[in-house]
Design an enzyme around this catalytic site. Sequence first.
Site, PDB file in Angstrom:
ATOM      1  N   ARG A  58       6.065  -2.368  -1.677  1.00 30.30           N
ATOM      2  CA  ARG A  58       5.736  -3.138  -3.127  1.00 30.30           C
ATOM      3  C   ARG A  58       5.433  -2.324  -4.050  1.00 30.30           C
ATOM      4  O   ARG A  58       5.435  -2.818  -5.359  1.00 30.30           O
ATOM      5  CB  ARG A  58       4.431  -3.784  -2.501  1.00 30.30           C
ATOM      6  N   GLU A  95      -5.547   4.360  11.146  1.00 29.15           N
ATOM      7  CA  GLU A  95      -6.763   3.958  11.971  1.00 29.15           C
ATOM      8  C   GLU A  95      -6.459   4.580  13.572  1.00 29.15           C
ATOM      9  O   GLU A  95      -7.058   5.089  14.322  1.00 29.15           O
ATOM     10  CB  GLU A  95      -7.006   2.616  11.941  1.00 29.15           C
TER      11      GLU A  95
HETATM   12  P1  AMP Z   1      -3.943   3.084   2.056  1.00 26.02           P
HETATM   13  O1  AMP Z   1      -3.189   4.290   2.809  1.00 26.02           O
HETATM   14  O2  AMP Z   1      -5.126   2.695   3.273  1.00 26.02           O
HETATM   15  O3  AMP Z   1      -4.613   3.630   0.973  1.00 26.02           O
HETATM   16  O4  AMP Z   1      -3.221   1.938   2.134  1.00 26.02           O
HETATM   17  C1  AMP Z   1      -2.438   1.865   1.244  1.00 26.02           C
HETATM   18  C2  AMP Z   1      -1.119   1.067   1.469  1.00 26.02           C
HETATM   19  O5  AMP Z   1      -1.336  -0.085   2.232  1.00 26.02           O
HETATM   20  C3  AMP Z   1      -0.454   0.498   0.289  1.00 26.02           C
HETATM   21  O6  AMP Z   1       0.908   0.741   0.338  1.00 26.02           O
HETATM   22  C4  AMP Z   1      -0.821  -0.957   0.306  1.00 26.02           C
HETATM   23  O7  AMP Z   1       0.261  -1.773  -0.001  1.00 26.02           O
HETATM   24  C5  AMP Z   1      -1.161  -1.141   1.615  1.00 26.02           C
HETATM   25  N1  AMP Z   1      -2.467  -1.987   2.087  1.00 26.02           N
HETATM   26  C6  AMP Z   1      -3.424  -1.563   2.599  1.00 26.02           C
HETATM   27  N2  AMP Z   1      -4.495  -2.457   2.548  1.00 26.02           N
HETATM   28  C7  AMP Z   1      -4.038  -3.361   1.923  1.00 26.02           C
HETATM   29  C8  AMP Z   1      -4.778  -4.891   1.787  1.00 26.02           C
HETATM   30  N3  AMP Z   1      -5.814  -5.248   1.751  1.00 26.02           N
HETATM   31  N4  AMP Z   1      -3.928  -5.586   1.124  1.00 26.02           N
HETATM   32  C9  AMP Z   1      -2.275  -5.280   0.699  1.00 26.02           C
HETATM   33  N5  AMP Z   1      -1.835  -4.215   0.960  1.00 26.02           N
HETATM   34  C10 AMP Z   1      -2.821  -3.202   1.521  1.00 26.02           C
END
Ligand code: AMP
Length: 173
Positions: A58, A95
């Site tokens: 995305r 996680e």
């Molecule tokens: P993080 O590594 O936890 O910061 O997760 C980021 C990645 O996961 C990004 O590429 C986001 O597109 C996706 N992501 C994580 N949580 C969400 C959420 N609640 N809604 C949409 N995309 C998410």
Amino acid sequence: MHLESTIRTVPDFPKPGIMFKDITTMLKDPAAFRECIDRFEQMYRGMGVQKVVAIESRGFIIGAALADRLGAGFVPVRKPGKLPAAVLREEYALEYGTDAIEIHTDAVLKGEKVLLHDDVLATGGTMKAASSLVERLGGEIVGLSFIIELAFLSPRTKLPGYDIRSLITYDAE
Ligand code: AMP
């Protein structure tokens, strides 16, 4: 226009307990789509950005449009096994278990000014790994940019020292 009103929250996707921030409702709205790109362009114009590095998948949508607006090149960071030439890989903790992302070794040159982009900043793990890839190639990170920041997950503690900018911040789920 309130960009925030064009974002759809989908409960329990892709698994129970996740409140998924769906940007497709923003992307399909021509005025919102343009405003999103306009706002990033205003933030980063004049900062000498040479490459926009965006995260699969995305992150590619706005990342590519923004690269064009800034007169910068576009670089994809992808899941393992997708990029065809020589890559650097960074693993990061989820996680449960680990995941990994890759970048072409010739995608960013030493000293190039890089803007990183993704749609959502959640825990920060993905962007931390992407930042490491760019730094291992010698890129100079001028900023980390997101459409949405889930501030209640405290992602900034994982990304100290970076200039982090988000268009929409959620302080609670
Ligand atoms: P993080 O590594 O936890 O910061 O997760 C980021 C990645 O996961 C990004 O590429 C986001 O597109 C996706 N992501 C994580 N949580 C969400 C959420 N609640 N809604 C949409 N995309 C998410």
